[in-house]
Motif scaffolding. Structure first.
Motif, mmCIF file in Angstrom:
data_model
loop_
_atom_site.group_PDB
_atom_site.id
_atom_site.type_symbol
_atom_site.label_atom_id
_atom_site.label_comp_id
_atom_site.label_asym_id
_atom_site.label_seq_id
_atom_site.Cartn_x
_atom_site.Cartn_y
_atom_site.Cartn_z
ATOM 1 N N LEU A 73 0.818 -1.208 0.000
ATOM 2 C CA LEU A 73 0.000 0.000 0.000
ATOM 3 C C LEU A 73 0.851 1.257 0.000
ATOM 4 O O LEU A 73 0.454 2.282 -0.534
ATOM 5 N N ALA A 74 2.009 1.162 0.625
ATOM 6 C CA ALA A 74 2.813 2.376 0.741
ATOM 7 C C ALA A 74 3.621 2.648 -0.520
ATOM 8 O O ALA A 74 3.823 3.791 -0.895
ATOM 9 N N SER A 75 4.098 1.601 -1.200
ATOM 10 C CA SER A 75 5.084 1.877 -2.240
ATOM 11 C C SER A 75 4.564 1.743 -3.660
ATOM 12 O O SER A 75 5.078 2.341 -4.568
ATOM 13 N N LYS A 76 3.549 0.923 -3.891
ATOM 14 C CA LYS A 76 3.120 0.719 -5.265
ATOM 15 C C LYS A 76 1.882 1.555 -5.568
ATOM 16 O O LYS A 76 1.232 2.082 -4.675
ATOM 17 N N PHE A 79 -3.576 1.783 -5.178
ATOM 18 C CA PHE A 79 -4.861 2.481 -5.156
ATOM 19 C C PHE A 79 -5.271 2.939 -6.549
ATOM 20 O O PHE A 79 -6.444 2.884 -6.910
ATOM 21 N N LEU A 80 -4.292 3.394 -7.315
ATOM 22 C CA LEU A 80 -4.590 3.848 -8.671
ATOM 23 C C LEU A 80 -5.135 2.691 -9.505
ATOM 24 O O LEU A 80 -6.132 2.830 -10.217
ATOM 25 N N TRP A 83 -8.618 1.852 -8.471
ATOM 26 C CA TRP A 83 -9.532 2.882 -8.939
ATOM 27 C C TRP A 83 -9.827 2.709 -10.432
ATOM 28 O O TRP A 83 -10.982 2.743 -10.857
ATOM 29 N N PHE C 32 -8.755 2.083 7.306
ATOM 30 C CA PHE C 32 -7.741 1.611 6.384
ATOM 31 C C PHE C 32 -7.484 2.648 5.288
ATOM 32 O O PHE C 32 -6.348 3.028 5.010
ATOM 33 N N LEU C 33 -8.566 3.150 4.711
ATOM 34 C CA LEU C 33 -8.411 4.142 3.653
ATOM 35 C C LEU C 33 -7.808 5.422 4.208
ATOM 36 O O LEU C 33 -6.944 6.037 3.591
ATOM 37 N N TYR C 36 -4.026 4.838 4.616
ATOM 38 C CA TYR C 36 -3.138 4.612 3.480
ATOM 39 C C TYR C 36 -3.355 5.558 2.307
ATOM 40 O O TYR C 36 -2.446 5.781 1.531
ATOM 41 N N LEU C 37 -4.563 6.099 2.173
ATOM 42 C CA LEU C 37 -4.781 6.990 1.038
ATOM 43 C C LEU C 37 -3.853 8.198 1.060
ATOM 44 O O LEU C 37 -3.263 8.542 0.031
ATOM 45 N N GLN C 40 -0.068 7.589 -0.244
ATOM 46 C CA GLN C 40 0.356 7.270 -1.608
ATOM 47 C C GLN C 40 0.163 8.489 -2.498
ATOM 48 O O GLN C 40 -0.627 9.380 -2.200
ATOM 49 N N LEU C 43 -2.830 8.149 -6.663
ATOM 50 C CA LEU C 43 -4.253 8.420 -6.833
ATOM 51 C C LEU C 43 -4.605 9.774 -6.214
ATOM 52 O O LEU C 43 -4.976 9.866 -5.061
#
Lengths: 294, 439, 381
Positions: A73-76, A79-80, A83, C32-33, C36-37, C40, C43
């Motif tokens: 979650l932190a490096s890759k 989320f994009l 989405w 969680f969101l 972590y949102l 990053q 996004l």
């Protein structure tokens, strides 16, 4: 206590306690079989050091860690990717369900010229192995992009069009099957009340077929959500990657970051699980059919 | 029912004939400008060089991929008019998708991929020879195995980024003091290190994969193809191949120092968990055994795969490498930009940085290979030492025939279903059959 | 009296518990969101808005096409010709036009390649040529040459049918069994149903790899289970028959949830009154199933089974992930052989002919099947 037991059986009237016990046992057994390999995937995601196979039979590894999740979650761009997948998948499912729901109604209710060949054509589309259709489909999309400037390649558009078309034949066949079980008298009654053919469809057929619509939606959603091959060919742009493409970043020729790969697989299953949970309520509303039918 | 079927079939036939008569030939490719590429903003200043956007497909994943993206950014910082889009693809996907894209004329400007693809892409005429782009002398600065593995029909087709990709013997120093020198020693040590309850094995490797058979073929004096012949012929039905198969068979069934079943991931996991004393694996895997968690269990040592006692030859793992290949349609400004970037990637600083960041890989530039970053590292040194006795993997498309001919028959021997000599004969027939159809 | 009250309370508690569970899950997701949102960078709100805009534009584009098509049909069929089938055509048109276009070009391209001499060295357009003789040769080679290294068409053909029959049989049987068990008011029903669809909801790639490991000689679950029953270990992945069994079991496991959901939907639409009437007549459970459930399930089950058969026949992933066709090509089915012919051996002409052969086989079989079961009939027939 007695009340609780009574309640337990009250909720399932019609079956004897012994039969009920057997049913529960069988279902628990089936659940265990269903969940075991999934639990192993979770177990891989908790292992440090990218071991796909473990010589340890314990489901929760002794050296369990969340690090795969936090690293992912932190490096890759996880989320994009999710989405991108969500936007494509939701568009595809909605378009697919609308197209299939209306087409299937016509196939179920009218015997128009060309109906049977059309149904056979729909089925035929599933018969040519997909791997052979991919290259010509891509060539066609590139041709259209060049000739007409419609960006079918390198954007979501081509993917949405292609994936919708992949799901619709099955959806039409299944929905036609469900519609066929709904007696035509119901619409006749509605028409007597002054509704047009589309009004009858909207007011009678659609509400009665929510379980079928939910299933078709689920089907389209899952097919698009996990699709790897179509986006791979149509979307070669990192910023548009859907999650199945993104995960390729973890998978080398020989060396794969299995821990993160499994963690990502667990995470992307959450939206589909949520959808299944949510759809439960639609899957049972078809029960009203009995009461309407009278 | 009869009618609809006929209608559909007739309709399909008619439409298909119409479409094929017109020729479903893909739209001709305008060679200079792939129309789908994002159009760059029009140049404003007169002095500034024209902006160029390059697309590179990259077979890497994980660390090396991140490194390659970082390099493109460093390059753009130097030459702001050249920007990149790096698309990662799995090795097999890259091969299939590049062919598809080449048909449509939408391929990337250049590739970062394995040498096996050279033969396929060159035969299909969808890449241009690197030798023609850079000139023959350019390749003098690379280590020899790097150039050897990029030759197809007498020409060098790719610029090496990294060489190696070869198998070697990895051992866990916590279990093995000194690596075995020859195969007899390997068997003897293997027996001591194998526990009867299956909790530990002397040696593990990907049992049924021909890539792991190749070094032994060389060790017993054979090789899958004879590339000196025109056309290339398969040389699988030889005593050497049969001996190699028999040796591997005996490790499993006679000496019992390898597990009953082990694929790549099983072998990898067992070594990582300290349940295997020795492992045969490639340079790509070295970094995975040096992470903090794994290092608690494995104290990694690297050596040559032990000498074959019978022939007194070193087994010769296949060496290959990772290469830049250039799309046949890349021309003009784009080609210049690609050349500039490749030049940048094979400078000494970048190559040494590569070795430092991407653990376990060897550089292609001879000057970088002599750098203390490599010579002082026992693991990289061991890897380099193994590569010295390796043999370049043939890049001709016939090699795929050999691979596919070897796999089922190797499986049969390892499953104790076929005699080594029969398996070797069958490999030969299958490979010949496939090569014939390739034309 | 007291117990009635207790059951009321229990019912309340149960629904609260479920609500609480849902809330807890939601809170977890939100937390969680929230964690972590912000961490990053990929996004960003601009990206979100941008992709909303493009996707919105694309959906509008597709909608515009549909509206234009409908308008043309409306004017021509309804207003000018006043045809009685106009509405049906308007309903069917958008889906059918799209599918036909997306299907027919690739299909005819395939036919063309089947009649060409395309190979790796004659790869690009212009390098290869078309001809009837090439087609004859390509089709001949599918049947008489080896389609893999060591295996001819008919062996793989027979294995493919065995694979399809076993899989579809167990998919329907398992799906039907579970659906029948779940099709009643039952405590924890929602939970069971959710767990049972896990195999469908988890991405196939990773779960197939996990299944592959469960068949490992030493460390796999299956062998350890056998040992605990005092049975010998099996070399699942290096023996032909066990490898086929392993791939089949994996595919059955993956396919049951889908059939279960389809059948459950079908069962929901069967009216309770049929069963109530049958119960009054004293029909046994089996009789009820035979005379009510099974026939009334057919409109849904037939298309699902036909489609399931076609998909299983062409199921590429599972074989590839579990056995890659090995050992010694003993678990290859037609579609994996086709994949190898096209993408590993570069026999483009033969592969295209091969794909058409697969198409014709499936076409013949499903046409017969549908005719026998009357699957094309609608309610108005």
């Amino acid at each position: 206590m007695k009340g609780l037991i009574r309640w337990f059986f009250f909720r399932s009237r019609g079956d004897s306690p012994f039969k009920l016990l057997l049913i529960h046992l069988a279902l628990i057994m089936a659940c265990l079989i269903a969940i075991y390999p999934v639990a192993r995937v979770v177990s891989i995601s908790l292992r440090p050091g990218d071991r796909l196979l473990s010589t340890d039979l314990a489901l929760i590894p002794r050296d369990a860690t969340w690090s795969n999740y936090t690293r992912l979650l932190a490096s890759k761009d996880f989320f994009l990717w999710v989405w991108n997948s969500l936007t494509v998948t939701i568009s595809v499912s909605v378009i697919g369900v609308i197209l299939a729901a209306t087409s299937a109604y016509a196939f179920s209710r009218w015997k128009f010229p060309g109906r049977a060949p059309a149904l056979v054509l729909l089925l035929s589309t599933q018969m040519v192995p997909a791997i052979m259709m991919l290259i010509p489909l891509y060539l066609m999309f590139v041709g259209i992009t060049r000739q007409f400037g419609i960006p079918l390649v390198g954007s979501y558009l081509g993917l949405i069009v292609a994936q919708s078309a992949v799901g619709v034949p099955f959806s039409i066949w299944i929905l036609k099957g469900y519609y066929d079980t709904i007696p035509v008298d119901l619409e006749e009654a509605a028409k007597i009340d002054g509704a047009g053919p589309l009004g009858a469809f909207y007011r009678i057929i659609l509400p009665l077929s929510t379980p079928a619509l939910a299933i078709v939606f689920l089907f389209n959603f899952m097919a698009s959500w996990v699709d790897y091959i179509l986006p791979r060919v149509i979307l070669p742009k990192p910023e548009l990657f859907t999650w199945p493409l993104g995960l390729q970043r973890l998978q080398g020729q020989f060396q794969t970051e299995w821990g993160m790969f499994a963690a990502a697989s667990v995470l992307v299953a959450i939206p589909s699980m949520a959808l299944f949970l949510y759809s439960s309520k639609w899957l049972i509303s078809g029960l009203t059919l009995g009461s309407v039918k009278g | 029912m009869k009618k609809p079927i006929f209608t559909v079939l007739a309709l399909m036939a008619v439409l298909s004939l119409m479409l094929s008569a017109c020729g479903p030939t893909p739209t001709p490719v305008p060679p200079t400008k792939p129309p789908i590429a994002t159009t760059a903003p029009p140049p404003t200043a007169t002095a500034a060089p024209k902006p160029v956007k390059l697309t590179m497909w990259n077979k890497e994943a994980g660390e090396p991929l991140d490194w390659s993206i970082a390099q493109t950014k460093a390059f753009t910082a130097k030459y702001p008019n050249i920007t990149f889009e790096v698309v990662n693809k799995g090795v097999e996907d890259l091969r299939n998708d590049y062919q598809t894209a080449a048909l449509a004329g939408t391929g990337p400007d250049f590739l970062w991929t394995v040498n096996d693809h050279i033969g396929v892409f060159a035969a299909a005429k969808i890449i241009q020879p690197a030798e023609d782009v850079f000139g023959k002398d350019y390749f003098k600065k690379f280590v020899q195995p790097g150039n050897d593995a990029a030759v197809y029909e007498g020409k060098i087709w790719g610029v090496p980024i990294s060489v190696g990709n070869h198998l070697m013997l990895l051992y866990n120093k916590k279990l093995v003091k000194e690596p075995p020198k020859d195969t007899d020693e390997l068997i003897k040590m293997g027996k001591e290190l194998t526990k009867p309850d299956g909790s530990q094995y002397g040696l593990v490797y990907n049992l049924n994969e021909p890539f792991w058979l190749a070094p032994w073929m060389g060790g017993f004096g054979g090789w899958p193809l004879d590339e000196s012949k025109k056309p290339v012929v398969a040389t699988l039905n030889t005593p050497a191949v049969a001996d190699a198969l028999e040796f591997l068979h005996d490790l499993k069934y006679v000496h019992k120092i390898v597990p009953k079943e082990a694929d790549y991931n099983a072998a990898d996991s067992m070594f990582k968990e300290g349940k295997a004393a020795m492992l045969i694996n490639g340079d790509w895997s070295l970094s995975g055994y040096q992470t903090i968690t794994v290092a608690k269990v494995v104290d990694l040592g690297v050596a040559r795969i032990p000498k074959v006692k019978k022939t007194d030859k070193w087994p010769s793992p296949m060496t290959s490498g990772v290469y830049f290949l250039i799309n046949k349609d890349t021309k003009g400004d784009k080609l210049d930009a690609v050349k500039k970037f490749i030049d940048f990637m094979v400078t000494k600083d970048v190559q040494v940085d590569f070795v430092k960041k991407v653990k376990g890989r060897l550089p292609s530039l001879a000057e970088a290979a002599a750098d203390p970053a490599i010579t002082a590292d026992p693991i990289l040194k061991g890897s380099f030492d193994q590569m010295a006795v390796g043999r370049p993997m043939p890049v001709v498309p016939e090699m795929r025939c050999a691979w596919d001919a070897m796999r089922p028959n190797q499986e049969a021997v390892m499953g104790d279903k076929a005699k080594p000599a029969d398996a070797a004969a069958k490999m030969q027939i299958a490979a010949e059959d496939c090569i014939k159809k390739l034309k | 009296m007291r117990s009635v009250l207790a059951s009321d309370i229990a019912e309340k508690l149960w629904s609260w518990l479920r609500a609480l569970f849902a809330l807890a899950l939601l809170a977890l997701v939100v937390k969680f969101l929230a964690t972590y949102l912000p961490k990053q960078q990929s996004l960003t709100p601009t990206v979100v808005l941008g992709s909303m805009k493009t996707v919105g534009g694309f959906v509008a584009l597709i909608a515009a096409f549909v509206v234009a098509l409908e308008f043309v049909l409306y004017v021509i069929l309804m207003k000018l010709l006043k045809w009685k089938h106009a509405l049906a055509y308007m309903l069917v048109a958008p889906g059918m036009v799209g599918i036909a276009l997306l299907f027919l070009y690739p299909f005819s391209y395939n036919i063309a390649i089947a009649f060409s001499n395309r190979s790796l060295e004659r790869f690009l357009p212009g390098a290869y040529s078309y001809g009837l003789a090439f087609g004859v040769e390509n089709f001949r080679s599918v049947f008489t040459d080896k389609i893999l290294h060591d295996t001819g068409f008919w062996e793989v053909f027979a294995r493919t049918w065995l694979w399809t029959a076993i899989n579809v049989f167990f998919h329907v049987l398992g799906g039907l069994g579970l659906a029948l068990l779940l099709n009643r008011t039952l405590p924890l029903r929602g939970l069971y149903r959710t767990i049972l669809v896990f195999p469908w909801a988890i991405p196939q790639v990773i779960v197939a790899l996990a299944l592959h490991n469960e068949f490992h000689y030493q460390y796999g679950f299956v062998n350890n289970l056998l040992v605990s029953f005092g049975l010998p270990r099996v070399q699942w992945l290096s023996e032909p028959v066990p490898a086929f069994v392993a791939a089949t079991i994996s595919n059955i496991w993956l396919g049951i949830p889908f059939m279960m959901v389809i059948i459950l939907g079908g069962l929901q639409s069967i009216s309770h009154e049929f069963y109530e009437a049958a119960a009054i007549d004293g029909a046994s459970g089996w009789q009820q199933f035979k005379s009510i459930t099974w026939p009334l399930l057919q409109p849904v089950l037939t298309p699902a089974t036909v489609m399931g058969t076609i998909w299983t026949f062409n199921a590429f992933n599972v074989i590839y992930l579990i056995t890659v066709g090995g050992p010694s090509e003993k678990t290859d089915i037609l579609v994996t052989a086709l994949f190898k012919a096209a993408f590993e051996f570069y026999r483009y002409g033969q592969a295209a002919a091969f794909a058409l052969v697969i198409f014709v086989i499936l076409f013949a079989v499903s046409a017969t099947w549908i005719q026998l079961s009357g699957g094309l009939k609608g309610v108005t027939d």
